[in-house]
Design a protein around this motif. Structure first.
Motif, PDB file in Angstrom:
ATOM      1  N   ILE A 215      -4.496  22.953  67.610  1.00 48.72           N
ATOM      2  CA  ILE A 215      -3.138  23.400  67.907  1.00 48.72           C
ATOM      3  C   ILE A 215      -2.154  22.332  67.438  1.00 48.72           C
ATOM      4  N   SER A 216      -1.145  22.733  66.687  1.00 49.42           N
ATOM      5  CA  SER A 216      -0.097  21.788  66.300  1.00 49.42           C
ATOM      6  C   SER A 216       1.231  22.209  66.905  1.00 49.42           C
ATOM      7  N   PHE A 217       2.078  21.221  67.152  1.00 48.92           N
ATOM      8  CA  PHE A 217       3.449  21.446  67.597  1.00 48.92           C
ATOM      9  C   PHE A 217       4.379  20.992  66.481  1.00 48.92           C
TER      10      PHE A 217
ATOM     11  N   ARG B  25      -1.023  12.629  67.195  1.00 48.06           N
ATOM     12  CA  ARG B  25       0.297  12.780  66.587  1.00 48.06           C
ATOM     13  C   ARG B  25       0.246  12.422  65.114  1.00 48.06           C
ATOM     14  N   GLU B  26       1.295  12.873  64.413  1.00 49.99           N
ATOM     15  CA  GLU B  26       1.481  12.492  63.011  1.00 49.99           C
ATOM     16  C   GLU B  26       2.938  12.105  62.763  1.00 49.99           C
ATOM     17  N   PRO B  27       3.149  11.132  61.874  1.00 54.68           N
ATOM     18  CA  PRO B  27       2.092  10.313  61.276  1.00 54.68           C
ATOM     19  C   PRO B  27       1.463   9.442  62.340  1.00 54.68           C
TER      20      PRO B  27
ATOM     21  N   VAL C  20      -7.116  21.734  55.615  1.00 53.87           N
ATOM     22  CA  VAL C  20      -7.239  22.225  56.991  1.00 53.87           C
ATOM     23  C   VAL C  20      -5.869  22.657  57.489  1.00 53.87           C
ATOM     24  N   GLU C  21      -5.803  23.805  58.147  1.00 55.55           N
ATOM     25  CA  GLU C  21      -4.593  24.243  58.832  1.00 55.55           C
ATOM     26  C   GLU C  21      -4.917  24.421  60.315  1.00 55.55           C
TER      27      GLU C  21
ATOM     28  N   GLY D 211     -16.288  20.445  69.666  1.00 60.56           N
ATOM     29  CA  GLY D 211     -15.797  21.567  70.450  1.00 60.56           C
ATOM     30  C   GLY D 211     -14.550  21.297  71.258  1.00 60.56           C
ATOM     31  N   ALA D 212     -13.865  20.195  70.999  1.00 58.69           N
ATOM     32  CA  ALA D 212     -12.654  19.855  71.746  1.00 58.69           C
ATOM     33  C   ALA D 212     -11.456  20.665  71.274  1.00 58.69           C
ATOM     34  N   ILE D 213     -10.430  20.690  72.110  1.00 54.00           N
ATOM     35  CA  ILE D 213      -9.127  21.218  71.721  1.00 54.00           C
ATOM     36  C   ILE D 213      -8.293  20.046  71.220  1.00 54.00           C
ATOM     37  N   VAL D 214      -7.852  20.119  69.982  1.00 54.21           N
ATOM     38  CA  VAL D 214      -6.992  19.086  69.406  1.00 54.21           C
ATOM     39  C   VAL D 214      -5.555  19.573  69.444  1.00 54.21           C
ATOM     40  N   ILE D 215      -4.699  18.805  70.093  1.00 56.36           N
ATOM     41  CA  ILE D 215      -3.274  19.107  70.144  1.00 56.36           C
ATOM     42  C   ILE D 215      -2.563  18.023  69.363  1.00 56.36           C
ATOM     43  N   CYS D 216      -1.910  18.408  68.266  1.00 58.42           N
ATOM     44  CA  CYS D 216      -1.304  17.434  67.360  1.00 58.42           C
ATOM     45  C   CYS D 216       0.213  17.618  67.308  1.00 58.42           C
ATOM     46  N   ASP D 217       0.920  16.544  67.606  1.00 66.00           N
ATOM     47  CA  ASP D 217       2.382  16.516  67.506  1.00 66.00           C
ATOM     48  C   ASP D 217       2.738  16.285  66.039  1.00 66.00           C
ATOM     49  N   ARG D 218       3.019  17.368  65.339  1.00 65.13           N
ATOM     50  CA  ARG D 218       3.280  17.456  63.897  1.00 65.13           C
ATOM     51  C   ARG D 218       1.972  17.458  63.099  1.00 65.13           C
ATOM     52  N   PHE D 219       2.017  18.221  61.994  1.00 62.56           N
ATOM     53  CA  PHE D 219       0.917  18.215  61.024  1.00 62.56           C
ATOM     54  C   PHE D 219       1.547  18.532  59.666  1.00 62.56           C
ATOM     55  N   ALA D 220       0.852  19.241  58.825  1.00 60.22           N
ATOM     56  CA  ALA D 220       1.286  19.426  57.436  1.00 60.22           C
ATOM     57  C   ALA D 220       2.605  20.189  57.313  1.00 60.22           C
TER      58      ALA D 220
END
Length: 208
Positions: A9-11, A41-43, A129-130, A92-101
């Motif tokens: 999941i990305s925000f 998070r990214e970057p 990857v999306e 199998g984790a849920i990845v929550i990323c603050d910003r991505f591509a």
């Protein structure tokens, strides 16, 4: 439908939209429900990528060209993918990323130059990857910029480009959501904090 064991999941959203807060709150709720969650998070998000973060988010607004930024962000994302995102998804984790591509598609691909084709080409070659779900926190650019500047951190290089960039970014993000309706959902960030969190939970439940 993804074949990965985990969920990515990305925000996304303009600076000051509240996406970082909502990403953190979602991670807390999912952990409270017993889920294995990686909040990143990214970057950044890995030691090497965090070093690049310091290069691109600090200093004079004209420190880097959009082309140089694109290469730096892609390098950071590749390290982040290899060392943080992919291992978490594989277990199998849920990845929550603050910003991505999508942020790179906007900041370097649209708002700071006509580099969208280059962004997508590099992404396909080096990332590939999306997210399974992207939550776009939408907010009025002027209100969001005021909130972002009030934080008074050292990482204000993009905020220093001012309101015109924020306005182009918001329009670009909304256009991107129309281009990727299967994975992107727009959440109204102008509502109270808990109301936005409720809308996120509803959207996530519908996606799952």
């Amino acid at each position: 439908m993804t074949t990965r064991p985990g969920l990515f999941i990305s925000f996304e959203g303009i600076d000051g939209s509240g996406k970082s807060t909502q990403a953190r709150l979602l991670a807390e709720r999912l952990r409270g429900a017993g889920r294995d969650v990686v909040l990143t998070r990214e970057p950044g998000g890995s030691p090497g990528a965090e070093e690049i973060r310091a290069l691109v988010l600090r200093g004079d607004p004209d420190r880097w060209s959009a082309e140089t930024e694109l290469l730096l962000f892609t390098a950071a994302r590749r390290d982040h993918l290899e060392r943080t995102i992919r291992p978490a998804l594989d277990r199998g984790a849920i990845v929550i990323c603050d910003r991505f591509a999508d942020s790179t598609r906007m900041y370097q691909g649209l708002s700071r130059g006509n580099l969208r084709a280059a962004v997508d080409t590099l992404h396909a070659l080096m990332i590939g990857v999306e997210p399974d779900l992207t939550l776009l926190i939408d907010m009025d650019p002027q209100a969001a910029l005021a909130r972002a500047k009030a934080r008074a951190t050292a990482e204000e290089r993009f905020e220093d480009f001012g309101l015109p960039l924020q306005e182009r970014m918001r329009a670009g993000f909304l256009a991107l959501a129309r281009d990727y309706p299967d994975r992107m959902r727009v959440i109204d960030g102008a509502h109270p904090l808990l109301s936005v969190a409720h809308d996120i939970d509803t959207t996530l439940a519908e996606h799952l």
